[in-house]
Design an enzyme around this catalytic site. Structure first.
Site, short mmCIF file in Angstrom:
data_model
loop_
_atom_site.label_atom_id
_atom_site.label_comp_id
_atom_site.label_asym_id
_atom_site.label_seq_id
_atom_site.Cartn_x
_atom_site.Cartn_y
_atom_site.Cartn_z
N ARG A 16 -25.05 -7.38 32.48
CA ARG A 16 -24.64 -6.99 31.14
C ARG A 16 -23.80 -5.72 31.12
O ARG A 16 -22.77 -5.66 30.46
CB ARG A 16 -25.87 -6.75 30.25
CG ARG A 16 -26.44 -7.99 29.62
CD ARG A 16 -27.94 -7.83 29.45
NE ARG A 16 -28.56 -7.83 30.75
CZ ARG A 16 -28.95 -8.94 31.37
NH1 ARG A 16 -28.86 -10.08 30.78
NH2 ARG A 16 -29.47 -8.90 32.58
N THR A 17 -24.26 -4.68 31.80
CA THR A 17 -23.59 -3.39 31.63
C THR A 17 -22.15 -3.45 32.14
O THR A 17 -21.22 -3.09 31.44
CB THR A 17 -24.39 -2.29 32.36
OG1 THR A 17 -25.74 -2.35 31.90
CG2 THR A 17 -23.83 -0.92 32.06
N LYS A 65 -18.39 2.61 54.66
CA LYS A 65 -17.91 3.34 55.85
C LYS A 65 -18.41 4.78 55.85
O LYS A 65 -17.96 5.61 56.61
CB LYS A 65 -16.38 3.36 55.87
CG LYS A 65 -15.73 2.00 55.83
CD LYS A 65 -14.22 2.19 55.78
CE LYS A 65 -13.51 0.88 55.44
NZ LYS A 65 -12.11 1.11 55.05
N ARG A 77 -22.40 3.25 37.99
CA ARG A 77 -23.84 3.01 38.18
C ARG A 77 -24.18 3.39 39.61
O ARG A 77 -23.57 2.88 40.55
CB ARG A 77 -24.20 1.55 37.91
CG ARG A 77 -25.65 1.23 38.29
CD ARG A 77 -26.13 -0.10 37.80
NE ARG A 77 -26.37 -0.07 36.36
CZ ARG A 77 -26.90 -1.07 35.66
NH1 ARG A 77 -27.24 -2.18 36.28
NH2 ARG A 77 -27.10 -0.97 34.36
N HIS A 121 -29.96 5.89 31.29
CA HIS A 121 -29.03 4.79 30.99
C HIS A 121 -28.59 5.00 29.53
O HIS A 121 -28.98 4.26 28.63
CB HIS A 121 -29.77 3.46 31.17
CG HIS A 121 -28.91 2.26 31.27
ND1 HIS A 121 -27.53 2.27 31.03
CD2 HIS A 121 -29.21 0.96 31.59
CE1 HIS A 121 -27.06 1.03 31.20
NE2 HIS A 121 -28.04 0.24 31.55
C1 NCD Z 1 -31.42 -2.38 32.69
C2 NCD Z 1 -30.97 -1.50 33.83
O1 NCD Z 1 -30.20 -1.89 34.70
O2 NCD Z 1 -31.40 -0.37 33.79
N1 NCD Z 1 -30.60 -3.45 32.40
C3 NCD Z 1 -29.48 -3.26 31.68
O3 NCD Z 1 -28.64 -2.43 31.99
N2 NCD Z 1 -29.34 -4.03 30.59
C4 NCD Z 1 -32.85 -2.76 32.73
C5 NCD Z 1 -33.47 -3.29 33.99
O4 NCD Z 1 -32.89 -3.40 35.05
O5 NCD Z 1 -34.65 -3.63 33.89
#
Ligand code: NCD
Length: 300
Positions: A48-49, A78, A99, A127
């Site tokens: 999703r993100t 590397k 991320r 997040h």
């Molecule tokens: C979450 C994450 O990656 O922190 N998912 C997301 O971004 N929608 C939640 C999770 O991994 O449980």
């Protein structure tokens, strides 16, 4: 706001501005970021993100570069440091969505950033864009952001979504938070200290039945087993937080059931078609919020 690393950076004024931009972009989609480039740099898995940020950028007419698995397919494989990669990518992109698998990346990167960086999840840290889309979901579905009682069910210890959402809700009036988890998965001290500092009521429970009929929002989250010290903990904790159709049906009238997804075995698919289940609306609201964020950073 130059970058977005933590939910604490978002004050109610910025949130109001972002949410009205999200409403505006829903009504009128224009290629307002034509000629701009977003880089997505993901060192941990994501559906999703990453895809919603990329879709948001495309829908606003901008371009996207990136790697879906930076740990294996970028020069990280590397041995390149995050700092070096970021400095190079800053020359290719106007905004970086990152991320990473460790928390507190803001401190590490502070001195080297030349383009806005948006934290799309840093380990068991924060997040903030998930919290923003969660709050926008609450606003759209319940019509308010004050006077909310919310149960955080599952894994408040390792979930970055829970931490960021608690930090964000703390900015509103008359909020009460109920954590429901196994004792081993209680929230970290920073979260409780924040709630204490802001005089926000909170309780901790071992099982859902203490709160299910009372709260306005059930915010369920997956047990973050990849961050657990051992498999055993997962097996011991999963049963006590299971939500099936019968459990969900006992929620208060008008209450909503949220989940950042992906789900785990504790969220039964037979809940999906109940009106209280809004977890497939969250990704749609997330797209709007991420469009708003990109416009906010790139139109300055
Ligand atoms: C979450 C994450 O990656 O922190 N998912 C997301 O971004 N929608 C939640 C999770 O991994 O449980």
């Amino acid at each position: 706001m130059q970058h977005l690393f933590e939910a604490q950076q978002l004050d109610p004024d910025i949130i109001r501005q972002l949410f009205s931009l999200a409403d505006e972009l829903e009504a009128k989609r224009e290629p307002r970021l034509k000629g701009k480039v977003m880089a997505s740099l993901f060192y941990e898995p994501s559906t999703r993100t990453r895809l919603s940020f990329e879709s948001a950028m495309h829908r606003l007419g901008g371009g996207v570069i990136g790697t879906e698995n930076a740990a294996s397919f970028s020069s990280a494989a590397k041995g390149e440091s995050l700092e070096d990669s970021i400095q190079v990518i800053s020359m290719y992109a106007d905004v970086i969505v990152l991320r990473y698998f460790e928390k507190d990346i803001a401190k590490r990167l502070a001195k080297i950033l030349s383009v806005p960086v948006i934290n799309a999840g840093d380990g068991a840290g924060q997040h903030p864009t998930q919290a923003l889309l969660d709050l926008y979901t609450i606003k759209r579905e319940l019509g308010r952001m004050d006077d909310i009682s919310i149960a955080m069910v599952g894994d408040p210890k390792y979930s970055r979504s829970v931490r960021s959402l608690v930090y964000l809700l703390g900015k509103y009036k008359n909020i009460s938070v109920h954590f429901v988890s196994a004792p081993e998965l209680r929230p970290e001290p920073d979260i409780l200290a924040y709630l204490d500092r802001h005089n926000i009521r909170y309780e901790q429970h071992d099982a859902l039945d203490a709160v299910i009929t009372k709260v306005d929002v059930i915010y369920r989250n997956r047990l973050q087993k990849e961050r657990f010290p051992n498999e055993d903990l997962y097996k011991r904790c999963i049963d006590r937080i299971t939500i099936n159709r019968e459990v969900a049906s006992s929620m208060k009238n008008g209450a909503i059931l949220m989940d950042p997804l992906p789900r785990d075995a504790a969220l039964s698919p037979d809940v999906d078609d109940l009106p209280q289940a809004v977890y497939f609306k969250q990704p749609y609201y997330g797209l709007l919020v991420r469009m708003a964020l990109l416009a906010y950073f790139l139109e300055k």
